[in-house]
Design an enzyme around this catalytic site. Structure first.
Site, PDB file in Angstrom:
ATOM      1  N   ASP A  76      48.797   9.858  -7.019  1.00  0.00           N
ATOM      2  CA  ASP A  76      49.272   9.738  -5.647  1.00  0.00           C
ATOM      3  C   ASP A  76      50.801   9.830  -5.663  1.00  0.00           C
ATOM      4  O   ASP A  76      51.424   9.324  -6.595  1.00  0.00           O
ATOM      5  CB  ASP A  76      48.840   8.362  -5.119  1.00  0.00           C
ATOM      6  N   TYR A  78      54.650   8.809  -4.963  1.00  0.00           N
ATOM      7  CA  TYR A  78      55.333   7.548  -4.693  1.00  0.00           C
ATOM      8  C   TYR A  78      55.439   7.355  -3.177  1.00  0.00           C
ATOM      9  O   TYR A  78      55.658   8.315  -2.434  1.00  0.00           O
ATOM     10  CB  TYR A  78      56.727   7.548  -5.300  1.00  0.00           C
ATOM     11  N   PHE A  89      54.780  11.655 -11.344  1.00  0.00           N
ATOM     12  CA  PHE A  89      55.586  10.706 -12.110  1.00  0.00           C
ATOM     13  C   PHE A  89      57.090  10.895 -11.932  1.00  0.00           C
ATOM     14  O   PHE A  89      57.873  10.038 -12.345  1.00  0.00           O
ATOM     15  CB  PHE A  89      55.241  10.748 -13.615  1.00  0.00           C
ATOM     16  N   HIS A 202      46.815   4.702 -18.479  1.00  0.00           N
ATOM     17  CA  HIS A 202      47.920   5.031 -17.583  1.00  0.00           C
ATOM     18  C   HIS A 202      49.199   4.377 -18.103  1.00  0.00           C
ATOM     19  O   HIS A 202      49.157   3.276 -18.686  1.00  0.00           O
ATOM     20  CB  HIS A 202      47.590   4.512 -16.174  1.00  0.00           C
TER      21      HIS A 202
END
Length: 234
Positions: A76, A78, A89, A202
């Protein structure tokens, strides 16, 4: 005055895109799911929702299909103002590093001996990776301010699954880095006989050190380098 850190338009023609992806994207946005997704985005913009990132397809703009060498899957965008820049990321220049990205840089330093970038320049933007063949793909490509996963299951996942399948089918010897259960669930879309699949937890601080596949110490970056060097001289 417009805030260009957020989405301005639900018209895909206003979104940057490398030409090689156009047939796939055209088919998607002409489909029932794609039409429904755009209608949802228009509705949320009309309601003055603040949606990030400003360019939802930026990963597909900076990394053409024929250039993909590595795929890193996020989930998703930020959802803090100014953070998302359309790459999994990655954060926009000048933004403090989120914890997951700090752990990514920490593992690169441990694995390859490469120090993290100096903040604030170049900071946490991974655009240079994207321009060098690393497809930084979130599986959902928009989110609203302060509302993680607010645009999940609205249609983006069908598009990004198609992108993953396309890379698997049409490219050779790609390294897929699947971090966390959500990304690992996409492994069924990848032909493991032709590509390298690397899986770990993760990089979030909640899971980066946990068994059975801790992210810190996973060695994915050196493994990706070795795989690529084993198949190509460059």
């Amino acid at each position: 005055m417009s805030d260009f850190s957020q989405l301005q338009s639900a018209d895909p023609s206003a979104w940057e895109l490398a030409p090689g992806w156009s047939p796939l994207l055209d088919d998607f946005f002409a489909s029932q799911v794609g039409v429904g997704l755009l209608a949802f985005l228009r509705e949320r913009l009309k309601a003055q929702a603040v949606i990030f990132p400003p360019q939802p397809l930026r990963a597909l703009a900076l990394t053409p299909p024929e250039a993909v060498r590595v795929v890193i899957l996020g989930q998703d965008p930020y959802h803090g103002r100014g953070q998302a820049e359309g790459l999994a990321f990655s954060v926009a220049p000048g933004i403090a590093l989120p914890p997951s990205l700090r752990n990514i840089f920490k593992e690169i330093q441990r694995d390859l001996g490469t120090p993290p970038p100096a903040f604030p320049a170049p900071g946490g933007s991974l655009a240079a990776w994207a321009k060098n063949g690393v497809l930084l793909l979130n599986t959902c490509l928009t989110a609203e301010e302060g509302r993680p996963a607010s645009h999940a299951k609205r249609g983006w996942e069908q598009l990004t699954d198609t992108v993953i399948s396309h890379v698997s089918k049409h490219q050779q010897n790609v390294v897929f880095m699947l971090w966390g259960a959500h990304a690992q669930g996409k492994s069924e879309l990848i032909d493991a006989s032709r590509h390298k699949i690397l899986m770990a937890n993760h990089p979030s601080p909640l899971s980066a050190l946990r068994p059975p596949l801790p992210f810190i110490g996973c060695g994915h970056f050196s493994a990706a380098r070795a795989w690529r060097q084993g198949h190509y001289r460059a």
